[in-house]
Design a protein around this motif. Structure first.
Motif, PDB file in Angstrom:
ATOM      1  N   ASP A 244       0.816  -1.219   0.000  1.00  0.00           N
ATOM      2  CA  ASP A 244       0.000   0.000   0.000  1.00  0.00           C
ATOM      3  C   ASP A 244       0.848   1.266   0.000  1.00  0.00           C
ATOM      4  O   ASP A 244       0.399   2.315  -0.469  1.00  0.00           O
ATOM      5  N   ASN A 245       2.057   1.179   0.544  1.00  0.00           N
ATOM      6  CA  ASN A 245       2.908   2.366   0.642  1.00  0.00           C
ATOM      7  C   ASN A 245       3.802   2.574  -0.577  1.00  0.00           C
ATOM      8  O   ASN A 245       4.594   3.518  -0.616  1.00  0.00           O
ATOM      9  N   PHE A 246       3.679   1.695  -1.554  1.00  0.00           N
ATOM     10  CA  PHE A 246       4.524   1.825  -2.749  1.00  0.00           C
ATOM     11  C   PHE A 246       4.150   3.098  -3.505  1.00  0.00           C
ATOM     12  O   PHE A 246       2.972   3.399  -3.708  1.00  0.00           O
TER      13      PHE A 246
ATOM     14  N   THR B  87      -2.748 -12.880  -8.822  1.00  0.00           N
ATOM     15  CA  THR B  87      -2.486 -12.645 -10.242  1.00  0.00           C
ATOM     16  C   THR B  87      -2.249 -11.156 -10.463  1.00  0.00           C
ATOM     17  O   THR B  87      -2.405 -10.340  -9.550  1.00  0.00           O
ATOM     18  N   GLY B  88      -1.903 -10.829 -11.683  1.00  0.00           N
ATOM     19  CA  GLY B  88      -1.709  -9.419 -12.005  1.00  0.00           C
ATOM     20  C   GLY B  88      -2.969  -8.599 -11.789  1.00  0.00           C
ATOM     21  O   GLY B  88      -2.910  -7.431 -11.386  1.00  0.00           O
ATOM     22  N   LEU B  89      -4.150  -9.203 -12.049  1.00  0.00           N
ATOM     23  CA  LEU B  89      -5.397  -8.482 -11.847  1.00  0.00           C
ATOM     24  C   LEU B  89      -5.647  -8.168 -10.379  1.00  0.00           C
ATOM     25  O   LEU B  89      -6.303  -7.176 -10.046  1.00  0.00           O
TER      26      LEU B  89
ATOM     27  N   ASN C 210      -6.136  -4.051  -5.943  1.00  0.00           N
ATOM     28  CA  ASN C 210      -5.645  -3.447  -4.709  1.00  0.00           C
ATOM     29  C   ASN C 210      -5.272  -1.976  -4.879  1.00  0.00           C
ATOM     30  O   ASN C 210      -5.122  -1.254  -3.889  1.00  0.00           O
ATOM     31  N   ASN C 211      -5.113  -1.549  -6.128  1.00  0.00           N
ATOM     32  CA  ASN C 211      -4.683  -0.169  -6.370  1.00  0.00           C
ATOM     33  C   ASN C 211      -5.707   0.655  -7.137  1.00  0.00           C
ATOM     34  O   ASN C 211      -5.384   1.724  -7.647  1.00  0.00           O
TER      35      ASN C 211
ATOM     36  N   GLY D 260     -19.334  -4.306  -9.129  1.00  0.00           N
ATOM     37  CA  GLY D 260     -18.857  -4.710  -7.818  1.00  0.00           C
ATOM     38  C   GLY D 260     -17.617  -3.926  -7.422  1.00  0.00           C
ATOM     39  O   GLY D 260     -17.123  -3.079  -8.176  1.00  0.00           O
ATOM     40  N   LEU D 261     -17.086  -4.202  -6.252  1.00  0.00           N
ATOM     41  CA  LEU D 261     -15.954  -3.433  -5.729  1.00  0.00           C
ATOM     42  C   LEU D 261     -14.707  -3.570  -6.585  1.00  0.00           C
ATOM     43  O   LEU D 261     -13.890  -2.650  -6.656  1.00  0.00           O
TER      44      LEU D 261
END
Length: 652
Positions: free
Chosen positions: A39-41, A61-63, A68-69, A630-631
């Protein structure tokens, strides 16, 4: 950045790209040894990300990295790298946010170069736009407006509260309808914002009630400068009236202003006094303003009487009616003809002159639903509106939020998973309420009162009015909206007639083609006759589409898809999976098809609405759904990407 678990492949890309982009810094990232960026990247230092789909990390996976971002607006343009065997899924999944995809086995240097360049250029445009939208979104954020009004941020520059009230608004409502009146309010908001934006006063703006605009600006160095600015606003509004079909529409405003630094009050008290100042300004003809001064604060009490202004108060009142000369350009006026047509006359605008556009009339259609009274969806005394005596503290709180325009719409994106003829973006619309301190009212509080029949029907009308008003005020709107309508409204003849009147005269914009009524399948069984009449009429007359949700009886839904011309079906992944594994016909029939496939054969588009991660997105695609939400697709927002259009202010 190259994020791939294959060291040899990373080195190959570094070599190829290093020769082409000599001034570009290339970063390798091994997710196995270095781990997935947390998260801090700091993604802001990366312009383009080459992201491998398979990362040799269990359940990642990459997705998943994309998911997450998703909230990080500075996340780079992403190009997915796929291997053999998963290209089909990758091609369809990239619609969730990946810029493009490339197969490793057939990697072409020229295509790699051009893809990176296009991704970089488009991403830079998006970042530039983001910088602009950041300041704009602050200006049109209702929650921030109320927070500033409460003066929570003590370090901020002192602010001035300005209320702009449309004069004679009841005449516009009676002659033209709600949408036309709202278009005038939007125009006033847009012009007012532009005036103070040019003056670098850091304006914030919001809708207050049905006929007012509220603004906050930085307090100038002196009262004289503020009076000059307000006088300039009056003059600007007079010179830039709202136009309908290129004809000027006479409309004036009354402006009330007060400096928050004069007296420490709460938001509700500031609003009360600003409204009082606007009412004092309304005693003058034409565009006028009233600036609160020391005599006004000295007379502060709970029973402010705006009908009498003592001559000793020496209020600052400015009006254009007495200080401007004959209008240089022609304006429109209402002439007494059977058709109430608009004619152009050489005459200055007068407050009593109201122009009536001649809207196309919807052809008479023989309805199964009998005509009934048509009313604006406000909370009052009729049967669609709650009686305040029946409201508890929570209900009064919610009622107040709607009346004071602290209700905003949120938009949950729906993305296509297959090629669609229509390239419109699609959103599910919901309602969110803002407390007076600027905080968001919990959804659970609103849900407690939606069980009341009168509140459900009121919210249905509020939602439709806001969306239709939005579409009607724009040209080439690029969005389609899912709007939930309760069975109670569908069964109510007054709703049918209210909506017909609301749409009257809007054939040019044809908002119906961008609205999808969503109806609960659980509720529709008892009102099929009314629902079929409503669907049949509005499909034919205005191009509305319809969607079913909340399915429990699969066979009944299949029958409804045939008899009621349903366009969409939206439900959970679990429900869609059940439809896909429920087959029609005898078990011995080798050619039997699933209920899901039969729905699609009937022309129903399938939407899965709880996609929360990359795995479920992939499963949804495999299942054969046409759309997903969806989220993982994106969280609900209260601003779409056209926030720079000031006319959207009432949505925010």
């Amino acid at each position: 950045m190259i994020l791939d678990d294959d060291a040899d492949f990373r080195k190959l890309l570094v070599t190829i790209l290093g020769k082409k982009f000599t001034d570009v810094k290339l970063i390798e990232h091994d997710p196995v040894s270095q781990g997935v960026p947390g998260d801090n990247f700091d993604w802001s230092r990366v312009d383009v990300l080459l992201l491998d789909y398979h990362l040799s990390i269990p359940r990642v996976t990459g997705l998943d990295i994309l998911q997450n971002n998703r909230k990080n607006k500075l996340f780079p343009a992403t190009i997915m790298l796929t291997g053999a065997g998963n290209e089909e899924i990758a091609v369809r999944a990239v619609k969730a946010g990946v810029y493009d995809y490339l197969r490793k086995e057939t990697l072409d240097k020229d295509r790699l170069y051009s893809t990176i360049l296009r991704a970089y250029e488009e991403h830079q445009e998006e970042r530039n736009k983001l910088n602009e939208l950041t300041s704009q979104s602050h200006a049109f954020n209702k929650a921030l407006f109320y927070q500033e009004l409460e003066q929570k941020d003590k370090d901020k520059t002192n602010r001035v509260l300005i209320f702009i009230e449309l004069d004679k608004h009841e005449n516009f409502e009676k002659k033209f309808g709600i949408i036309f009146r709202d278009n005038i309010i939007r125009h006033i908001a847009k012009q007012s914002f532009e005036v103070f934006k040019m003056g670098e006063t850091n304006p914030s703006i919001t809708r207050f009630g049905d006929t007012s605009v509220a603004m906050l600006i930085d307090e100038p160095k002196s009262r004289n400068i503020l009076e000059f600015n307000l006088e300039g606003l009056c003059g600007h509004l007079e010179k830039h009236p709202y136009k309908f079909n290129d004809k000027k529409i006479p409309a004036t405003v009354s402006i009330g202003a007060l400096c928050l630094s004069d007296k420490k009050l709460n938001a509700e008290e500031y609003i009360k006094h600003a409204l009082n100042a606007a009412k004092k300004a309304s005693l003058e003809e034409g565009d006028s303003f009233y600036l609160y001064g020391e005599p006004d604060w000295a007379a502060v009490n709970d029973q402010l009487d705006v009908r009498e202004i003592s001559s000793t108060e020496k209020p600052v009142i400015y009006n254009t009616q007495t200080e401007t000369s004959q209008a240089a350009e022609p304006v429109a006026k209402l002439v007494s003809t059977p058709a109430d047509k608009i004619e152009i006359v050489e005459k200055p605008p007068i407050r009593e002159e109201i122009v009536q556009p001649t809207p196309p009339v919807v052809e008479s259609v023989k309805d199964e639903i009998q005509p009934g009274p048509v009313n604006e969806p406000t909370i009052g005394k009729d049967k669609t509106k709650p009686d305040p005596k029946e409201l508890g503290e929570l209900m009064q709180k919610i009622k107040s939020a709607f009346e004071e325009k602290r209700a905003v719409q949120t938009f949950q994106q729906v993305i296509p998973l297959t090629q669609q003829e229509n390239d419109q973006e699609m959103y599910i619309v919901a309602v969110q309420l803002i407390n007076k301190d600027g905080s968001i009212m919990a959804a659970t509080e609103l849900n407690k009162v939606t069980d009341m029949l009168v509140f459900r029907k009121f919210i249905d009308r509020w939602m439709l009015r806001e969306i239709i008003g939005r579409i009607a005020s724009r040209v080439n709107e690029k969005y389609d909206f899912f709007v939930n309508i309760s069975a109670d409204s569908i069964a109510d003849a007054t709703f049918f007639n209210w909506l017909r009147k609301l749409l009257k005269g809007l054939d040019k914009n044809n908002p119906g083609k961008q609205i999808i009524f969503e109806i609960s399948a659980n509720e529709i069984s008892n009102i099929q006759k009314q629902a079929m009449a409503l669907i049949s009429f509005f499909k034919k007359s205005h191009g509305f589409r319809f969607s079913l949700s909340q399915i429990t009886n699969d066979q009944e839904v299949l029958n409804l898809s045939k008899t009621m011309q349903i366009d969409f079906l939206r439900d959970s992944f679990e429900t869609i999976s059940r439809l896909n594994t429920t087959f029609l016909g005898p078990s011995t029939n080798t050619n039997k098809i699933s209920m899901l496939q039969q729905l699609k054969n009937n022309g129903v588009h399938i939407i899965t609405d709880d996609v929360e991660d990359a795995t479920k997105l992939t499963d949804t695609i495999t299942l054969g759904a046409d759309y997903a939400t969806g989220l993982f697709i994106g969280e609900p927002v209260n601003q779409l990407d056209d926030v720079t259009n000031v006319e959207r202010f009432e949505i925010i």
